[in-house]
Enzyme design. Structure first.
Site, mmCIF file in Angstrom:
data_model
loop_
_atom_site.group_PDB
_atom_site.id
_atom_site.type_symbol
_atom_site.label_atom_id
_atom_site.label_comp_id
_atom_site.label_asym_id
_atom_site.label_seq_id
_atom_site.Cartn_x
_atom_site.Cartn_y
_atom_site.Cartn_z
ATOM 1 N N ASP A 100 40.042 8.589 -2.512
ATOM 2 C CA ASP A 100 40.687 9.754 -3.106
ATOM 3 C C ASP A 100 40.577 10.921 -2.106
ATOM 4 O O ASP A 100 40.948 10.750 -0.953
ATOM 5 C CB ASP A 100 40.072 10.061 -4.476
ATOM 6 C CG ASP A 100 40.764 11.190 -5.230
ATOM 7 O OD1 ASP A 100 41.859 10.964 -5.762
ATOM 8 O OD2 ASP A 100 40.197 12.291 -5.272
ATOM 9 N N HIS A 299 43.702 3.555 -9.694
ATOM 10 C CA HIS A 299 43.261 4.548 -8.717
ATOM 11 C C HIS A 299 41.803 4.410 -8.304
ATOM 12 O O HIS A 299 41.448 4.762 -7.183
ATOM 13 C CB HIS A 299 43.486 5.948 -9.291
ATOM 14 C CG HIS A 299 43.069 7.054 -8.378
ATOM 15 N ND1 HIS A 299 43.695 7.294 -7.172
ATOM 16 C CD2 HIS A 299 42.060 7.973 -8.469
ATOM 17 C CE1 HIS A 299 43.113 8.325 -6.570
ATOM 18 N NE2 HIS A 299 42.118 8.751 -7.338
#
Length: 327
Positions: A100, A299
């Site tokens: 991320d 994610h």
């Protein structure tokens, strides 16, 4: 549990969890996470002969939490990573792994401090080169100016985003983690109008997917209830400053061996619709990149699919010239 250390990088004191001996693999987390998001990677890395270390990025956990927005720009983040690398392995370049926001942090560390970074791996967010425009300008043209909600626009103004997150930290984390996980059905990250809040339309699943247990959530909730969300959200408030800083490296490439791992259901891996193949976009800027897309993964790459990530990471590490796995 790894050994917690407080390391002074020169501009900030960071909590770094460290375990093992051998070449250093330094892991950098994203939002809203912490060193704990790498909990599944420590034992395999140590068993393979590496020193595994994971940072609490400034603003998180027990690391320093300066108030100023500018304290969280990319230049500061890179300086922190290199400062930790210098403290833990001063005599040799290190291997960086980021997820991320941690991925851009390690990509830019490799680009701007190549002598200190032997190899670099990014999860979820590809490196697409030094930008020609600030990210805020890009997402406003694609979303805000068209009346569409984009989460980073919601994060830009100090106050409301923090209030929403801190009102019910557990509920916030559960709803956000689930919405962009591979377990969420299509539409869980809903289209909504500009002016909505992050949590509008996000559901709190019951039960939560098994990859994040109640004990895991207890740890993360305690970290954010103690430190709050201002520091973590300030990372998003530096797009123009990051853009100006990065221009010094315009046209340069990441030349080190590189690894990219992402899920096929991770919107960040595809630039939220900006491109269909992250590896094709990356290769002009990271010529030695090796890429893997995990089918059905969302994610939270290393938490949703720890076995796959560990297998791919260790295989890549084994092929690096300095790897203890080659001995």
């Amino acid at each position: 549990m790894p050994d917690p250390r407080m390391i002074d990088t020169g501009a900030a004191r960071l909590r770094v969890m460290v375990e093992g001996s051998g070449p250093l693999v330094l892991m950098v987390h994203g939002y809203p996470e912490g060193w704990y998001s790498w909990r599944h990677q420590f034992a395999p890395l140590v068993a393979a002969g590496f020193t595994a270390a994971a940072i609490d990025v400034r603003g998180y956990g027990e690391s320093d939490q300066p108030d100023a927005i500018a304290a969280y720009d990319m230049a500061a983040m890179v300086a922190d990573v290199i400062g930790v690398a210098d403290a833990l392995q001063p005599d040799a370049p290190v291997i960086l792994v980021g997820h991320d926001w941690g991925a851009p942090i390690v990509w830019y560390s490799a680009l701007t401090r190549p002598a200190r970074v032997a190899a670099v791996a990014g999860l979820s967010v590809p490196f697409t080169g030094v930008p020609a425009r600030p990210l805020s300008e890009i997402f406003r043209r694609a979303f805000t100016d068209r009346g569409r909600f984009f989460y980073q626009e919601w994060f830009l103004v100090p106050g409301p985003a923090e209030e929403e997150a801190e009102r019910d930290v557990r509920g916030y984390l559960r709803r956000l983690y689930y919405a962009i996980s591979g377990d969420a059905p299509p539409g869980s990250w809903p289209e909504k109008p500009a002016g909505a809040t992050l949590l509008d339309g996000l559901v709190d699943p019951d039960p939560f997917p098994a990859w994040l247990t109640d004990a895991d959530l207890d740890h993360m909730v305690a970290e954010f209830e103690r430190g709050g969300f201002r520091g973590p959200l300030n990372r998003y408030r530096n797009h123009e400053r990051d853009f100006a800083w990065a221009q010094a490296w315009q046209g340069q490439r990441i030349e080190q061996p590189a690894l990219f791992i992402a899920g096929t259901r991770d919107p960040a891996a595809f630039g939220f619709g900006a491109y269909s193949d992250p590896l094709t976009v990356m290769r002009p800027h990271v010529p030695l990149v090796e890429g893997h897309m995990l089918d059905g993964c969302g994610h939270w790459t290393q938490e949703e699919r720890p076995a796959d990530v560990n297998r791919l990471l260790l295989d890549w590490l084994a092929r690096l010239p300095s790897s203890p796995l080659r001995l």
